[in-house]
Design an enzyme around this catalytic site. Structure first.
Site, PDB file in Angstrom:
ATOM      1  N   SER A 136     -49.082   5.444  12.650  1.00 52.95           N
ATOM      2  CA  SER A 136     -47.819   4.897  13.143  1.00 52.95           C
ATOM      3  C   SER A 136     -47.460   5.558  14.465  1.00 52.95           C
ATOM      4  O   SER A 136     -47.609   6.774  14.619  1.00 52.95           O
ATOM      5  CB  SER A 136     -46.707   5.147  12.118  1.00 52.95           C
ATOM      6  OG  SER A 136     -47.070   4.648  10.850  1.00 52.95           O
ATOM      7  N   GLN A 178     -42.687  -2.166  13.848  1.00 53.93           N
ATOM      8  CA  GLN A 178     -43.483  -0.962  14.073  1.00 53.93           C
ATOM      9  C   GLN A 178     -44.678  -1.266  14.967  1.00 53.93           C
ATOM     10  O   GLN A 178     -45.301  -2.324  14.843  1.00 53.93           O
ATOM     11  CB  GLN A 178     -43.998  -0.390  12.749  1.00 53.93           C
ATOM     12  CG  GLN A 178     -44.798   0.904  12.916  1.00 53.93           C
ATOM     13  CD  GLN A 178     -45.293   1.457  11.590  1.00 53.93           C
ATOM     14  OE1 GLN A 178     -46.451   1.293  11.236  1.00 53.93           O
ATOM     15  NE2 GLN A 178     -44.406   2.117  10.844  1.00 53.93           N
ATOM     16  N   ASP A 220     -42.996   1.931   5.588  1.00 51.72           N
ATOM     17  CA  ASP A 220     -44.180   2.353   6.359  1.00 51.72           C
ATOM     18  C   ASP A 220     -45.481   2.188   5.574  1.00 51.72           C
ATOM     19  O   ASP A 220     -46.552   2.436   6.101  1.00 51.72           O
ATOM     20  CB  ASP A 220     -44.000   3.822   6.775  1.00 51.72           C
ATOM     21  CG  ASP A 220     -45.009   4.268   7.828  1.00 51.72           C
ATOM     22  OD1 ASP A 220     -45.406   3.440   8.663  1.00 51.72           O
ATOM     23  OD2 ASP A 220     -45.404   5.445   7.806  1.00 51.72           O
TER      24      ASP A 220
END
Length: 301
Positions: free
Chosen positions: A240, A290, A218
């Site tokens: 996110s 993502q 991430d």
């Protein structure tokens, strides 16, 4: 759950005032309250909101501790629902969805202040033989030939900002970083290639290596969208939204992995990025996708 601010989440080696590897391992070592309920904490030094990779890694730890060790996680799908508060514990509630002959499914809900902040579904698979193929790794310089992200920041800015050392993940970008592209849009690129590893030796525990790479996945993924548009973090709010990973082959998070990232689309204040993790030998070990909020809140000047 990237911090929804204009501050970057770039990486570098852990510094004395940042988070140590020992501290990160402690954060991933959840307290078991009941059979399927766990409690975790956040570091004293870190983003103003709980880092998305942290809560995803912790949720995967919680799920994995309810699964037989011979079944390895092969996929996870997660949603970041609310910003996490790093000043209070996070409670992880595990739902044992299915225990089949070959596959085990778990659903985890992370709760703070009585509300869900994150959900994760993970599937575990008993090892068995099958067909095998993979996409070839890009040809790039080795990590020893490249400066660290922290060294590049120090050279450009004359100092190392706090955001560059709050986690013990070492990163060596192959191409331009977002702050460099922001200063010179001619450096804009459609790919984001980064060598990455945990800065320290880890125990031989497969689930731990997978959880740490979930944490690290991430850190740079949404940067790829900014690089595509020649933007730095100035005037940009990012967070996110969801995260998915597929684990193909065993790997060690404390050995160099190439994170090859690209972005197929950005629209409506959302950007999509995807990445592939390769070992130095060229083995594809993990795939990541993502979507994130990427909201322009200033002119970037």
């Amino acid at each position: 759950m990237a911090d929804e601010t204009a501050a970057p989440a770039a990486g570098g080696e852990a510094a004395a005032s940042g988070q140590s590897l020992e501290s990160l391992l402690g954060i991933l070592d959840l307290e078991r309250i009941e059979d399927d309920i766990f409690r975790g904490s956040s570091p004293d030094h870190g983003p103003q909101r709980v880092f998305g990779g942290q809560v995803a890694g912790q949720a995967l730890v919680a799920a994995g501790r309810t699964v037989p060790p011979e079944r390895a996680v092969h996929s996870l799908h997660a949603y970041f629902i609310r910003p996490g508060d790093p000043s209070v514990p996070i409670v992880f509630q595990v739902d044992r969805v299915r225990d089949g002959r070959s596959f085990t499914t778990r659903r985890v809900t992370a709760v703070q202040h009585g509300r869900a902040i994150f959900t994760l579904s993970a599937s575990f698979h008993k090892s068995e033989p099958g067909l095998s193929h993979q996409v070839r790794m890009p040809e790039v310089p080795g990590p020893e030939e490249l400066p660290t992200a922290r060294e590049r920041l120090e050279k450009a800015l004359g100092t190392v900002p706090r955001f560059a050392y709050w986690h013990p993940i070492e990163m060596r970008p192959v191409g331009a970083m977002s702050f460099e592209v922001g200063a010179d849009p001619a450096l804009r690129t459609t790919e984001n290639l980064v060598w990455i590893r945990v800065d320290g030796r880890l125990p031989d525990e497969d689930l731990l290596h997978v959880c740490l790479m979930t944490y690290a996945s991430d850190l740079t993924l949404l940067d790829t969208v900014l690089l595509r548009h020649g933007r730095s973090f100035e005037g940009i709010a990012m967070a996110s939204l969801d995260h998915a990973m597929w684990f193909h082959r065993p790997f060690r998070a404390d050995e160099w992995l190439l994170y090859a990232q690209e972005t197929p689309s950005a629209e409506g204040a959302r950007g999509l990025a995807r990445g592939l993790f390769y070992t130095r030998e060229g083995e594809l070990v993990c795939s990541v996708v993502q979507e994130g909020l990427i909201r322009v809140v200033g002119d970037g000047s």
